[in-house]
Design a protein around this motif. Structure first.
Motif, PDB file in Angstrom:
ATOM      1  N   ASP A  32       0.822  -1.205   0.000  1.00  0.00           N
ATOM      2  CA  ASP A  32       0.000   0.000   0.000  1.00  0.00           C
ATOM      3  C   ASP A  32       0.858   1.257   0.000  1.00  0.00           C
ATOM      4  OD1 ASP A  32      -1.990  -1.861   0.348  1.00  0.00           O
ATOM      5  OD2 ASP A  32      -2.913  -0.870   2.071  1.00  0.00           O
ATOM      6  N   VAL A  33       0.430   2.228  -0.793  1.00  0.00           N
ATOM      7  CA  VAL A  33       0.951   3.593  -0.714  1.00  0.00           C
ATOM      8  C   VAL A  33      -0.103   4.486  -0.047  1.00  0.00           C
ATOM      9  CG1 VAL A  33       1.763   5.597  -2.038  1.00  0.00           C
ATOM     10  CG2 VAL A  33       2.401   3.273  -2.754  1.00  0.00           C
ATOM     11  N   GLU A  34      -1.342   4.383  -0.517  1.00  0.00           N
ATOM     12  CA  GLU A  34      -2.493   5.059   0.086  1.00  0.00           C
ATOM     13  C   GLU A  34      -3.691   4.133  -0.002  1.00  0.00           C
ATOM     14  OE1 GLU A  34      -3.132   7.992   1.528  1.00  0.00           O
ATOM     15  OE2 GLU A  34      -1.429   9.296   1.019  1.00  0.00           O
ATOM     16  N   ARG A  35      -4.483   4.087   1.060  1.00  0.00           N
ATOM     17  CA  ARG A  35      -5.750   3.351   1.051  1.00  0.00           C
ATOM     18  C   ARG A  35      -6.775   4.244   1.736  1.00  0.00           C
ATOM     19  NH1 ARG A  35      -7.076  -2.490   0.605  1.00  0.00           N
ATOM     20  NH2 ARG A  35      -4.843  -2.912   0.414  1.00  0.00           N
ATOM     21  N   ARG A  36      -7.778   4.669   0.968  1.00  0.00           N
ATOM     22  CA  ARG A  36      -8.768   5.621   1.473  1.00  0.00           C
ATOM     23  C   ARG A  36     -10.182   5.105   1.240  1.00  0.00           C
ATOM     24  NH1 ARG A  36      -6.744  10.982   2.078  1.00  0.00           N
ATOM     25  NH2 ARG A  36      -4.510  10.808   2.574  1.00  0.00           N
ATOM     26  N   MET A  37     -11.109   5.594   2.058  1.00  0.00           N
ATOM     27  CA  MET A  37     -12.515   5.228   1.904  1.00  0.00           C
ATOM     28  C   MET A  37     -13.384   6.408   2.311  1.00  0.00           C
ATOM     29  SD  MET A  37     -15.503   4.174   3.658  1.00  0.00           S
ATOM     30  CE  MET A  37     -15.056   3.424   5.219  1.00  0.00           C
ATOM     31  N   GLU A  38     -14.411   6.679   1.486  1.00  0.00           N
ATOM     32  CA  GLU A  38     -15.394   7.706   1.798  1.00  0.00           C
ATOM     33  C   GLU A  38     -16.786   7.093   1.644  1.00  0.00           C
ATOM     34  OE1 GLU A  38     -14.954  10.831   2.758  1.00  0.00           O
ATOM     35  OE2 GLU A  38     -12.778  10.990   2.492  1.00  0.00           O
ATOM     36  N   ILE A  39     -17.635   7.312   2.641  1.00  0.00           N
ATOM     37  CA  ILE A  39     -19.030   6.892   2.529  1.00  0.00           C
ATOM     38  C   ILE A  39     -19.768   7.961   1.725  1.00  0.00           C
ATOM     39  CG2 ILE A  39     -21.165   6.375   3.765  1.00  0.00           C
ATOM     40  CD1 ILE A  39     -19.112   4.273   4.304  1.00  0.00           C
ATOM     41  N   VAL A  40     -20.291   7.588   0.550  1.00  0.00           N
ATOM     42  CA  VAL A  40     -20.967   8.542  -0.328  1.00  0.00           C
ATOM     43  C   VAL A  40     -22.421   8.159  -0.600  1.00  0.00           C
ATOM     44  CG1 VAL A  40     -18.836   9.308  -1.438  1.00  0.00           C
ATOM     45  CG2 VAL A  40     -20.101   7.373  -2.403  1.00  0.00           C
ATOM     46  N   ARG A  41     -22.789   6.931  -0.286  1.00  0.00           N
ATOM     47  CA  ARG A  41     -24.152   6.414  -0.484  1.00  0.00           C
ATOM     48  C   ARG A  41     -24.638   6.679  -1.905  1.00  0.00           C
ATOM     49  NH1 ARG A  41     -27.266   5.236   3.866  1.00  0.00           N
ATOM     50  NH2 ARG A  41     -25.230   4.939   4.834  1.00  0.00           N
ATOM     51  N   LEU A  42     -23.821   6.243  -2.887  1.00  0.00           N
ATOM     52  CA  LEU A  42     -24.210   6.400  -4.286  1.00  0.00           C
ATOM     53  C   LEU A  42     -25.542   5.711  -4.565  1.00  0.00           C
ATOM     54  CD1 LEU A  42     -23.574   7.287  -7.205  1.00  0.00           C
ATOM     55  CD2 LEU A  42     -22.292   5.153  -7.479  1.00  0.00           C
ATOM     56  N   GLY A  43     -25.796   4.599  -3.864  1.00  0.00           N
ATOM     57  CA  GLY A  43     -27.010   3.835  -4.122  1.00  0.00           C
ATOM     58  C   GLY A  43     -28.250   4.349  -3.424  1.00  0.00           C
ATOM     59  N   GLN A  44     -28.201   5.577  -2.914  1.00  0.00           N
ATOM     60  CA  GLN A  44     -29.355   6.166  -2.233  1.00  0.00           C
ATOM     61  C   GLN A  44     -30.614   6.049  -3.099  1.00  0.00           C
ATOM     62  OE1 GLN A  44     -28.778  10.346  -1.184  1.00  0.00           O
ATOM     63  NE2 GLN A  44     -30.913  10.768  -1.714  1.00  0.00           N
ATOM     64  N   ASP A  45     -31.599   5.295  -2.601  1.00  0.00           N
ATOM     65  CA  ASP A  45     -32.925   5.158  -3.235  1.00  0.00           C
ATOM     66  C   ASP A  45     -32.911   4.475  -4.596  1.00  0.00           C
ATOM     67  OD1 ASP A  45     -34.243   6.340  -1.094  1.00  0.00           O
ATOM     68  OD2 ASP A  45     -34.048   8.358  -1.919  1.00  0.00           O
ATOM     69  N   VAL A  46     -31.779   3.895  -5.029  1.00  0.00           N
ATOM     70  CA  VAL A  46     -31.750   3.231  -6.332  1.00  0.00           C
ATOM     71  C   VAL A  46     -32.728   2.057  -6.362  1.00  0.00           C
ATOM     72  CG1 VAL A  46     -30.352   1.765  -7.842  1.00  0.00           C
ATOM     73  CG2 VAL A  46     -29.462   3.952  -7.076  1.00  0.00           C
ATOM     74  N   ASP A  47     -32.826   1.330  -5.256  1.00  0.00           N
ATOM     75  CA  ASP A  47     -33.732   0.176  -5.224  1.00  0.00           C
ATOM     76  C   ASP A  47     -35.181   0.608  -5.460  1.00  0.00           C
ATOM     77  OD1 ASP A  47     -33.986  -2.725  -4.701  1.00  0.00           O
ATOM     78  OD2 ASP A  47     -35.186  -2.089  -2.982  1.00  0.00           O
ATOM     79  N   ARG A  48     -35.534   1.824  -5.020  1.00  0.00           N
ATOM     80  CA  ARG A  48     -36.901   2.323  -5.163  1.00  0.00           C
ATOM     81  C   ARG A  48     -37.136   3.043  -6.486  1.00  0.00           C
ATOM     82  NH1 ARG A  48     -39.177   7.194  -4.117  1.00  0.00           N
ATOM     83  NH2 ARG A  48     -37.242   7.972  -3.185  1.00  0.00           N
ATOM     84  N   THR A  49     -36.155   3.884  -6.898  1.00  0.00           N
ATOM     85  CA  THR A  49     -36.373   4.743  -8.068  1.00  0.00           C
ATOM     86  C   THR A  49     -35.764   4.215  -9.355  1.00  0.00           C
ATOM     87  OG1 THR A  49     -34.340   6.038  -7.757  1.00  0.00           O
ATOM     88  CG2 THR A  49     -36.306   6.742  -6.517  1.00  0.00           C
ATOM     89  N   GLY A  50     -34.744   3.366  -9.243  1.00  0.00           N
ATOM     90  CA  GLY A  50     -34.047   2.875 -10.422  1.00  0.00           C
ATOM     91  C   GLY A  50     -33.083   3.886 -11.011  1.00  0.00           C
ATOM     92  N   ARG A  51     -32.814   4.996 -10.280  1.00  0.00           N
ATOM     93  CA  ARG A  51     -31.936   6.045 -10.784  1.00  0.00           C
ATOM     94  C   ARG A  51     -30.962   6.490  -9.697  1.00  0.00           C
ATOM     95  NH1 ARG A  51     -33.443   8.328 -15.473  1.00  0.00           N
ATOM     96  NH2 ARG A  51     -32.254  10.217 -15.023  1.00  0.00           N
ATOM     97  N   LEU A  52     -29.786   6.972 -10.135  1.00  0.00           N
ATOM     98  CA  LEU A  52     -28.825   7.576  -9.230  1.00  0.00           C
ATOM     99  C   LEU A  52     -29.276   9.006  -8.927  1.00  0.00           C
ATOM    100  CD1 LEU A  52     -25.588   6.389 -11.054  1.00  0.00           C
ATOM    101  CD2 LEU A  52     -26.485   5.453  -8.909  1.00  0.00           C
TER     102      LEU A  52
END
Length: 332
Positions: A32-52
């Protein structure tokens, strides 16, 4: 030495790995040189709306712009001319939420603008293979395979889907996959379907509805993948590592302590049941809990517990190496 950048854009988080892949007398290893993580919740409501959602896309692009800056800063001086505008080989992989979205072209164009490369919206089978490579190649390189007997069932519990992969590890540290399947059960998807408006903590009925979805998905997996041939369960991703941190009683999140830890089945069930009984505030106060996982960890832990119980594993071997490492390995 080859320096590479891997980006994994899932339903709940976007992650970056900048790594050096170094060839030696005993084979290649990843550092590893850098290992990062950000919670962005890209899938917000995708299951309901079918859209990002537009706000979910902007959160994701903001995190990615920061990652592009880091990649440029870490581009090794004196290298051959960069193959990408950010200064090193880079691969951007998107998984469940983006596969399901009608407007995924908006995501693709945004990523292309930031990194100068086309993101790959991989299939569930491709996602499973990358996860298996990341987890098992790390096991082999570190000599841990002697203590973790194959064949392996690698389970990657994501936000929108869970990947099940059965395979072995050959002497060359290359994974040999004998069966794989991705199913639409993930910590974000199940939370939005059953637990979001079910009370705090969720009702018994809501939890049972989530269990019904999980069991139906595992029925499909068992019909297609030789899961019962596996001798060792390897668990990946944030739900699993968070459960491990709680089970180990860590005062803070410690990847070195969590990586390759062994969590007995009874502890998995205890932690899962405890999380589902807790309020939002109680979960937020858990020392190893990332703020972005507070509202979805109950569903993630429930998935892990049902897998352990259904297939009769006595423990889960926890890996901090996963699809992100598999993406990095794919670049050499």
């Amino acid at each position: 030495m080859t320096r590479v950048a891997a980006i994994d854009c899932g339903t709940n988080s976007v992650r970056l790995l900048i790594a050096d892949i170094i060839a030696g007398s005993s084979g290649e290893r990843l550092t590893d040189v850098e290992r990062r993580m950000e919670i962005v919740r890209l899938g917000q409501d995708v299951d309901r709306t079918g859209r990002l959602a537009p706000e979910a896309l902007e959160r994701t692009f903001a995190a990615m712009r920061g990652y592009a800056k880091l990649i440029r800063e870490h581009a090794a001086p004196g290298d051959e001319p960069a193959r990408t505008p950010v200064g090193m080989p880079v691969r951007v992989v998107a998984t469940s939420a983006t596969r399901d979205a009608a407007n995924r072209a908006d995501f693709v164009s945004g990523v292309r603008e930031i990194f100068g490369v086309e993101p790959e919206v991989v299939t569930g089978a491709e996602e499973a293979g990358l996860s298996f490579t990341g987890a098992t190649r790390g096991l082999a390189a570190e000599g841990a395979e002697e203590a973790a007997e194959g064949p392996y069932l690698v389970v990657d519990i994501g936000g929108g889907s869970t990947e099940f992969v059965v395979g072995t590890v050959a002497g060359t540290a290359e994974g040999v996959v004998t069966g794989a399947m991705s199913v639409d059960i993930g910590c974000v998807r199940l939370t939005e379907r059953h637990l979001t408006s079910a009370g705090d903590p969720p009702s018994r009925e809501a939890v049972q509805a989530a269990i019904t979805d999980i069991e139906a998905a595992m029925d499909r997996v068992e019909a297609a993948v030789p899961v019962r041939n596996a001798r060792t369960l390897v668990g990946l991703a944030g739900s699993v590592t968070t459960v491990a941190g709680i089970a180990l009683g860590l005062p803070a999140y410690d990847p070195a302590r969590i990586h390759h830890s062994r969590i007995p089945a009874e502890r998995v069930h205890e932690v899962s049941a405890r999380l589902l009984r807790m309020t939002h505030e109680e979960r937020a106060a858990v020392p190893v809990m990332h703020p972005g996982r507070v509202d979805v960890i109950g569903a993630g832990a429930l998935i892990l517990g049902r897998i352990v119980g259904r297939y009769g594993f006595r423990e889960v071997v926890v890996s901090e190496h996963d699809i992100l490492d598999g993406i990095a390995w794919s670049l050499v």
